[in-house]
Write an enzyme that holds these catalytic residues in place. Structure first.
Site, PDB file in Angstrom:
ATOM      1  N   SER A  98     -34.891  16.327  -9.363  1.00 36.52           N
ATOM      2  CA  SER A  98     -35.429  17.545  -8.758  1.00 36.52           C
ATOM      3  C   SER A  98     -36.914  17.455  -8.405  1.00 36.52           C
ATOM      4  O   SER A  98     -37.391  18.251  -7.595  1.00 36.52           O
ATOM      5  CB  SER A  98     -35.226  18.744  -9.690  1.00 36.52           C
ATOM      6  OG  SER A  98     -33.869  19.032  -9.822  1.00 36.52           O
TER       7      SER A  98
ATOM      8  N   ASP B 193     -31.407  21.373  -3.828  1.00 36.60           N
ATOM      9  CA  ASP B 193     -32.206  20.145  -3.915  1.00 36.60           C
ATOM     10  C   ASP B 193     -31.307  18.912  -3.987  1.00 36.60           C
ATOM     11  O   ASP B 193     -31.641  17.861  -3.481  1.00 36.60           O
ATOM     12  CB  ASP B 193     -33.202  20.215  -5.075  1.00 36.60           C
ATOM     13  CG  ASP B 193     -32.576  20.637  -6.392  1.00 36.60           C
ATOM     14  OD1 ASP B 193     -31.368  20.972  -6.422  1.00 36.60           O
ATOM     15  OD2 ASP B 193     -33.297  20.617  -7.401  1.00 36.60           O
TER      16      ASP B 193
ATOM     17  N   PHE C 194     -40.818  35.355 -18.771  1.00 35.92           N
ATOM     18  CA  PHE C 194     -39.856  36.170 -19.508  1.00 35.92           C
ATOM     19  C   PHE C 194     -39.167  35.461 -20.663  1.00 35.92           C
ATOM     20  O   PHE C 194     -38.368  36.069 -21.352  1.00 35.92           O
ATOM     21  CB  PHE C 194     -38.825  36.730 -18.526  1.00 35.92           C
ATOM     22  CG  PHE C 194     -39.457  37.589 -17.455  1.00 35.92           C
ATOM     23  CD1 PHE C 194     -39.943  38.847 -17.772  1.00 35.92           C
ATOM     24  CD2 PHE C 194     -39.613  37.121 -16.153  1.00 35.92           C
ATOM     25  CE1 PHE C 194     -40.554  39.642 -16.810  1.00 35.92           C
ATOM     26  CE2 PHE C 194     -40.218  37.906 -15.179  1.00 35.92           C
ATOM     27  CZ  PHE C 194     -40.694  39.169 -15.509  1.00 35.92           C
TER      28      PHE C 194
END
Ligand SMILES: *[C@@H]1O[C@H](CO)[C@@H](O)[C@H](O)[C@H]1NC(C)=O
Ligand SMILES: *[C@@H]1O[C@H](CO)[C@@H](O)[C@H](O)[C@H]1NC(C)=O
Ligand SMILES: *[C@@H]1O[C@H](CO)[C@@H](O)[C@H](O)[C@H]1NC(C)=O
Ligand SMILES: *[C@@H]1O[C@H](CO)[C@@H](O)[C@H](O)[C@H]1NC(C)=O
Ligand SMILES: *[C@@H]1O[C@H](CO)[C@@H](O)[C@H](O)[C@H]1NC(C)=O
Length: 527
Positions: free
Chosen positions: A109, A375, A285
């Site tokens: 990635s 990707d 988060f």
């Protein structure tokens, strides 16, 4: 009418009927096909500079992943499923992206994100560097930086946003703002490379706020990489930060005193953000990645969905009259595939389809380019021959294999599901193969199922979206988007506003000066 005429008409009528029969043209499939044809004949390419762009990346979202997700979504809606469309599958332009990297046939990635964000292919493991960047070698960063569309857009005065459901310092979002010899240096540089001038990815995220007036939106997981190893996480009190240097990058971010800025780490605080009064939003988060969408509601302090983050980001970004560039990653499709669990990959793909739907509803295709791609793929495959409407995660009914055992529609070429309790290809009779954590069977066992090297889809709508068709190198995506937004000086886009604006600003200053001089002369002359 002569006899010859009559025969000719009769002949031509029977010619027509032998080409297109009434059982044919009365079929719903036929009518649907004619409707789509009509739509496509009426469609026009939009050949003017885009004001905004949104790039969605499904990490690891192979074409079979999309197909399984659209069937699953359709079945959840009570349909047979196959006829369903994910939001982006209705976009007018589709292409294929060749995903290999400079050094690998099947890429990672970091290399792929650098390719579509910066327009050059590079080596696996490196972020924001050209192919001279060597994984793990700090010294190879020097003079090899490549800039991302996000950074270029920010520099040209657009508003920018980076959203991911993975850590914001993870490989894909990391390529939007960092130049790093290793995707693993998220919070710390290993001792062998320390002191050579390289910076960890979280630190580089903060440094990148020096570009333009700073990113308007950054949201995702990865809080741990911003806190010291001695700091307790605010949500999970048994967790500590990850930084060995003892720094508190959240505090450093606040110390930047960006205009109308807010940092949030839970859903309540996220919901309370007024996008009309917030210029810079940082949301982290989770200590690591955010939850899979299927588990999101179990999060302790709550976290927004990818669609909610996308909506909030667009509300903030669209206030800039110069436009915006938003990068959104469905980052965990990939992770669930790696664990050999198709369920999580499929449901995270559907969550991203909701986010794309939200973006489509909030934007005008005449001014906003929306691109959805992946990707790289994964080894998921779909086996024959389940009947129409068979549960996509289910067993293929009445189709015995040579070993007499049942099999599922969905399988992986490799992965942890290949072996269970020491047994290869266990008997699936009576196993709940549709369960949340069921690991699909695979040919050979490996802890983490791998990426694949097949092409992935590129779906687009909006200004210059038709440039994103054909079978193209992944790095080309950058070039088409740069052209569409007029983000490059060598662009031939008609009405290339972002650069003409600069030029005309200069010339309008010059012409105003000229006018002033003439008026002064006139005044002098009239005296
Ligand atoms: C999917 O899209 C096609 C057009 O390509 C349309 O004919 C069909 O009705 C859509 N399916 C559903 C379930 O809406
Ligand atoms: C963490 O705390 C310990 C004990 O107080 C201290 O020795 C160490 O230097 C601290 N580490 C960092 C990175 O602040
Ligand atoms: C932001 O302001 C605009 C224009 O005043 C308004 O239409 C919109 O509803 C506001 N958005 C929110 C989320 O309050
Ligand atoms: C959310 O974050 C705010 C700000 O730190 C905090 O005051 C609040 O208690 C948190 N809410 C939850 C549910 O954890
Ligand atoms: C698989 O399990 C079922 C149920 O226990 C059994 O009837 C069947 O014979 C088994 N198949 C094989 C090939 O062992």
């Amino acid at each position: 009418m002569s006899m010859a005429h009559f025969l000719l008409i009769l002949a031509s009528l029977s010619w027509v009927s032998s080409q297109l029969t009434s059982p044919q043209i009365n079929s719903q499939w036929y009518k649907d096909g004619e409707n789509v044809l009509k739509q496509k004949l009426n469609a026009k390419n939009i050949e003017k500079t885009g004001k905004n762009a949104i790039l969605f990346i499904g990490d690891g979202m192979s074409i079979p992943t999309e197909v399984c997700a659209r069937i699953f979504q359709g079945q959840k809606r009570g349909q047979t499923g196959e006829e369903n469309n994910l939001s982006w599958q209705l976009f007018p332009n589709v292409g294929l992206s060749k995903t290999y990297s400079v050094d690998f046939q099947v890429p990672d990635s970091a290399a792929t994100a650098t390719a579509f964000l910066s327009g050059v292919k590079t080596n696996d493991g490196v972020l924001g560097l050209n192919q001279n960047g060597i994984k793990g070698q700090c010294a190879s960063e020097k003079n090899n930086h490549v800039n991302s569309l996000v950074a270029i857009a920010e520099e040209l005065g657009m508003s920018t946003g980076i959203i991911t459901t993975a850590r914001v310092t993870h490989a894909t979002p990391g390529a939007a703002y960092s130049h790093c010899a290793s995707r693993n240096w998220e919070a710390n540089i290993p001792s062998s490379q320390a002191g050579l001038g390289c910076k960890d990815i979280a630190t580089q995220l903060l440094d990148a706020y020096n570009i333009g007036d700073g990113f308007e939106v950054v949201m995702g997981g990865g809080r741990c990489n911003f806190h010291s190893i001695n700091t307790t996480d605010p949500e999970y009190t048994t967790f500590k930060g990850c930084r060995f240097d003892g720094k508190d990058l959240i505090q450093e971010w606040k110390n930047k005193k960006l205009s109308n800025s807010a940092y949030v780490w839970n859903l309540t605080a996220f919901n309370a953000i007024d996008p009309n009064k917030t210029d810079h939003l940082l949301g982290l988060f989770d200590p690591s990645h955010m939850k899979y969408d299927a588990d999101r509601l179990t999060d302790k302090a709550g976290e927004p969905s990818i669609a909610q983050m996308t909506e909030k980001a667009i509300q903030i970004l669209q206030r800039n009259p110069k436009g915006y560039f938003l990068f959104v990653e469905g980052g965990r499709i990939d992770h669930s595939h790696h664990s050999g669990v198709a369920y999580g990959a499929i449901t995270d793909t559907i969550a991203m389809a909701d986010a794309v739907q939200k973006a489509v509803a909030m934007t005008n295709p005449q001014e906003t380019l929306i691109v959805v791609t992946a990707d790289h793929g994964h080894t998921l495959s779909m086996s024959g021959y389940p009947k129409r409407g068979n549960p996509i995660l289910g067993l293929v009914d009445g189709a015995p294999s040579l070993d007499g055992k049942p099999y599922t529609t969905i399988n992986y070429a490799n992965g942890p599901g290949a072996i269970k309790d020491g047994e290869l290809r266990p008997n699936l009779t009576g196993v709940d193969v549709q369960a949340r954590l069921h690991e699909q069977q695979a040919i050979f066992p490996i802890i983490y199922e791998t990426h694949d090297g097949a092409d992935v889809g590129i779906y687009s709508q909006g200004p210059f979206a038709h440039l994103l068709t054909g079978v193209v190198e992944q790095s080309y995506i950058f070039h088409a988007m740069k052209h569409a937004l007029c983000l490059g000086p060598n662009s031939n886009v008609p009405n290339c506003q972002r650069f003409v604006t600069r030029g005309s600003a200069v010339s309008s200053v010059a012409s105003n000066m000229l006018l002033l001089v003439i008026m002064l002369c006139l005044v002098k002359f009239l005296q």
